[in-house]
Every structure is written in structure tokens, then in C-alpha cells.
Design a protein around this motif. Sequence first.
Motif, mmCIF file in Angstrom:
data_model
loop_
_atom_site.group_PDB
_atom_site.id
_atom_site.type_symbol
_atom_site.label_atom_id
_atom_site.label_comp_id
_atom_site.label_asym_id
_atom_site.label_seq_id
_atom_site.Cartn_x
_atom_site.Cartn_y
_atom_site.Cartn_z
ATOM 1 N N LEU A 37 53.144 39.054 -8.136
ATOM 2 C CA LEU A 37 54.164 39.609 -9.038
ATOM 3 C C LEU A 37 55.285 40.278 -8.242
ATOM 4 O O LEU A 37 56.468 40.047 -8.511
ATOM 5 C CB LEU A 37 53.540 40.607 -10.015
ATOM 6 C CG LEU A 37 52.623 40.022 -11.084
ATOM 7 C CD1 LEU A 37 51.969 41.138 -11.891
ATOM 8 C CD2 LEU A 37 53.374 39.070 -12.000
ATOM 9 N N LYS A 40 57.701 37.977 -6.692
ATOM 10 C CA LYS A 40 58.559 37.317 -7.672
ATOM 11 C C LYS A 40 59.498 38.305 -8.375
ATOM 12 O O LYS A 40 60.040 38.025 -9.438
ATOM 13 C CB LYS A 40 57.720 36.582 -8.725
ATOM 14 C CG LYS A 40 56.935 35.413 -8.157
ATOM 15 C CD LYS A 40 57.868 34.305 -7.751
ATOM 16 C CE LYS A 40 57.106 33.050 -7.393
ATOM 17 N NZ LYS A 40 57.986 31.922 -7.131
ATOM 18 N N LEU A 56 48.186 29.479 -10.384
ATOM 19 C CA LEU A 56 49.619 29.238 -10.487
ATOM 20 C C LEU A 56 49.854 27.775 -10.160
ATOM 21 O O LEU A 56 49.614 27.338 -9.041
ATOM 22 C CB LEU A 56 50.408 30.133 -9.531
ATOM 23 C CG LEU A 56 51.919 29.929 -9.516
ATOM 24 C CD1 LEU A 56 52.525 30.240 -10.882
ATOM 25 C CD2 LEU A 56 52.560 30.790 -8.445
ATOM 26 N N LEU A 62 51.568 30.205 -14.938
ATOM 27 C CA LEU A 62 50.638 31.202 -14.423
ATOM 28 C C LEU A 62 49.559 31.441 -15.467
ATOM 29 O O LEU A 62 49.858 31.695 -16.634
ATOM 30 C CB LEU A 62 51.378 32.514 -14.137
ATOM 31 C CG LEU A 62 50.526 33.693 -13.674
ATOM 32 C CD1 LEU A 62 49.901 33.412 -12.302
ATOM 33 C CD2 LEU A 62 51.367 34.958 -13.629
ATOM 34 N N ASN A 87 55.122 31.313 -18.009
ATOM 35 C CA ASN A 87 55.859 30.597 -16.973
ATOM 36 C C ASN A 87 56.484 31.641 -16.061
ATOM 37 O O ASN A 87 57.286 32.465 -16.513
ATOM 38 C CB ASN A 87 56.925 29.693 -17.589
ATOM 39 C CG ASN A 87 56.302 28.538 -18.338
ATOM 40 O OD1 ASN A 87 55.493 27.803 -17.783
ATOM 41 N ND2 ASN A 87 56.639 28.397 -19.606
ATOM 42 N N LEU A 88 56.099 31.608 -14.794
ATOM 43 C CA LEU A 88 56.546 32.592 -13.816
ATOM 44 C C LEU A 88 57.733 32.048 -13.039
ATOM 45 O O LEU A 88 57.654 30.984 -12.422
ATOM 46 C CB LEU A 88 55.395 32.927 -12.866
ATOM 47 C CG LEU A 88 55.707 33.866 -11.714
ATOM 48 C CD1 LEU A 88 56.108 35.251 -12.228
ATOM 49 C CD2 LEU A 88 54.502 33.972 -10.786
ATOM 50 N N THR A 89 58.840 32.763 -13.123
ATOM 51 C CA THR A 89 59.999 32.483 -12.282
ATOM 52 C C THR A 89 60.400 33.806 -11.654
ATOM 53 O O THR A 89 59.851 34.858 -12.002
ATOM 54 C CB THR A 89 61.184 31.907 -13.084
ATOM 55 O OG1 THR A 89 61.561 32.839 -14.094
ATOM 56 C CG2 THR A 89 60.824 30.577 -13.725
ATOM 57 N N TYR A 90 61.353 33.795 -10.761
ATOM 58 C CA TYR A 90 61.748 35.041 -10.115
ATOM 59 C C TYR A 90 62.307 36.005 -11.165
ATOM 60 O O TYR A 90 63.256 35.692 -11.878
ATOM 61 C CB TYR A 90 62.779 34.815 -9.002
ATOM 62 C CG TYR A 90 62.949 36.060 -8.178
ATOM 63 C CD1 TYR A 90 62.072 36.331 -7.125
ATOM 64 C CD2 TYR A 90 63.921 36.996 -8.490
ATOM 65 C CE1 TYR A 90 62.184 37.496 -6.393
ATOM 66 C CE2 TYR A 90 64.030 38.165 -7.760
ATOM 67 C CZ TYR A 90 63.168 38.412 -6.714
ATOM 68 O OH TYR A 90 63.267 39.582 -5.999
ATOM 69 N N SER A 92 60.872 37.026 -13.957
ATOM 70 C CA SER A 92 60.514 36.866 -15.371
ATOM 71 C C SER A 92 59.182 36.162 -15.592
ATOM 72 O O SER A 92 58.740 35.353 -14.797
ATOM 73 C CB SER A 92 61.606 36.102 -16.115
ATOM 74 O OG SER A 92 61.690 34.780 -15.652
ATOM 75 N N LEU A 93 58.589 36.525 -16.721
ATOM 76 C CA LEU A 93 57.450 35.826 -17.290
ATOM 77 C C LEU A 93 57.929 35.348 -18.664
ATOM 78 O O LEU A 93 58.202 36.168 -19.545
ATOM 79 C CB LEU A 93 56.249 36.758 -17.454
ATOM 80 C CG LEU A 93 55.557 37.201 -16.169
ATOM 81 C CD1 LEU A 93 54.603 38.355 -16.433
ATOM 82 C CD2 LEU A 93 54.828 36.038 -15.528
#
Length: 167
Positions: A37, A40, A56, A62, A87-90, A92-93
Motif C-alpha cells: 500500500l 502505491k 495482486l 488486489l 483494483n489497485l493503482t497508484y 487509489s483502490l
Amino acid sequence: MSMAFFNTFLSLFLLLSLLSLSSPHSLSSSSSIHDLLRSKGLPAGLLPDEVKSYKLSENGLLEVFLDGPCLTKYENRVFFESVVRANLTYGSLIGVEGLSQEELFLWLPVKDIIVDDPKSGLILFDIGVAHKQLSLSLFEDPPHCKPQGGLKLKKHVRKEKGFESLR
């Protein structure tokens, strides 16, 4: 003969080393999910200490596995199901499943969690009917989550006694 044994041993060692490096996205340590976390751009305390493992996938899905459903509190009470997906992006979830937040005696599903600008000190929670901004400082450390057995918050609806039931 000893040279052949050494070459076989070295080949086996290299193969095992490569295999261990080939799946960095499937880790089972709860401290690892908190490190992920942070890497990211999200605070480690978004997920409780009780995470037992996570996966992941390459497309960013995730999946976080907890010991069981549990309840904790940040500003308000928060309920984690046994499995939380997003959905994990830089920063944000997105499309969160398995996480609900209590607002004015209602349990609302958290849809998205976003840190647009870490310098602002704020994190955004999309709870469907509203967007709620909270202080990032609430999420610095992973909270302890109290077990809640098989509690399903979605099914907790107050039943009113209708006119028919009074007869």
C-alpha cells in the motif's frame, strides 16, 4: 563425479531462485500488504493487522484475505468482510468490494478510496451516495480489527411490525 553433482546443485539452486522471483505478487505476510500500500501511495492503515494473505494480479486486481469478518474504527466504524477486493493503482483502490462504513446508523459500501494529493493530507472515500474526505493521519498505522463471526451487515435491516402482525 563431484563436478557433475556441483553443476546439478547449482542448476537446481538457480531454478529455485528464479521461481521464487517469478511470483512477487502473491505474498502472505500482513506486513507485506502494508508495504505494498505504501509503495502505491496509499497509507498502510487502510487494511487491518489481521490480513493473513493477499494476491495482486498483473491487471491490478488486489484480493486481500483476512482471518474472518471484522470491525474497526477510524473516524466511524468500518466493517471488513473475509475477502476485500479492489483494483489497485497508484494512489487509489477502485471498485472496492468487502468494505462498509457506518454513516448515521447506516452501513454503506465503500466504492473507491483515493489519495489525489498526499500533500493535502486528505483521503477520499466514495461511499456511493457521497464522497467523504478524511485525514490521512487516521490511516497511518494498521488498526486492530475485532472479529465479527458471520455477521453480514447488508442483512441487518430493522423489521417493522406492521398492522397485520398486531392482530
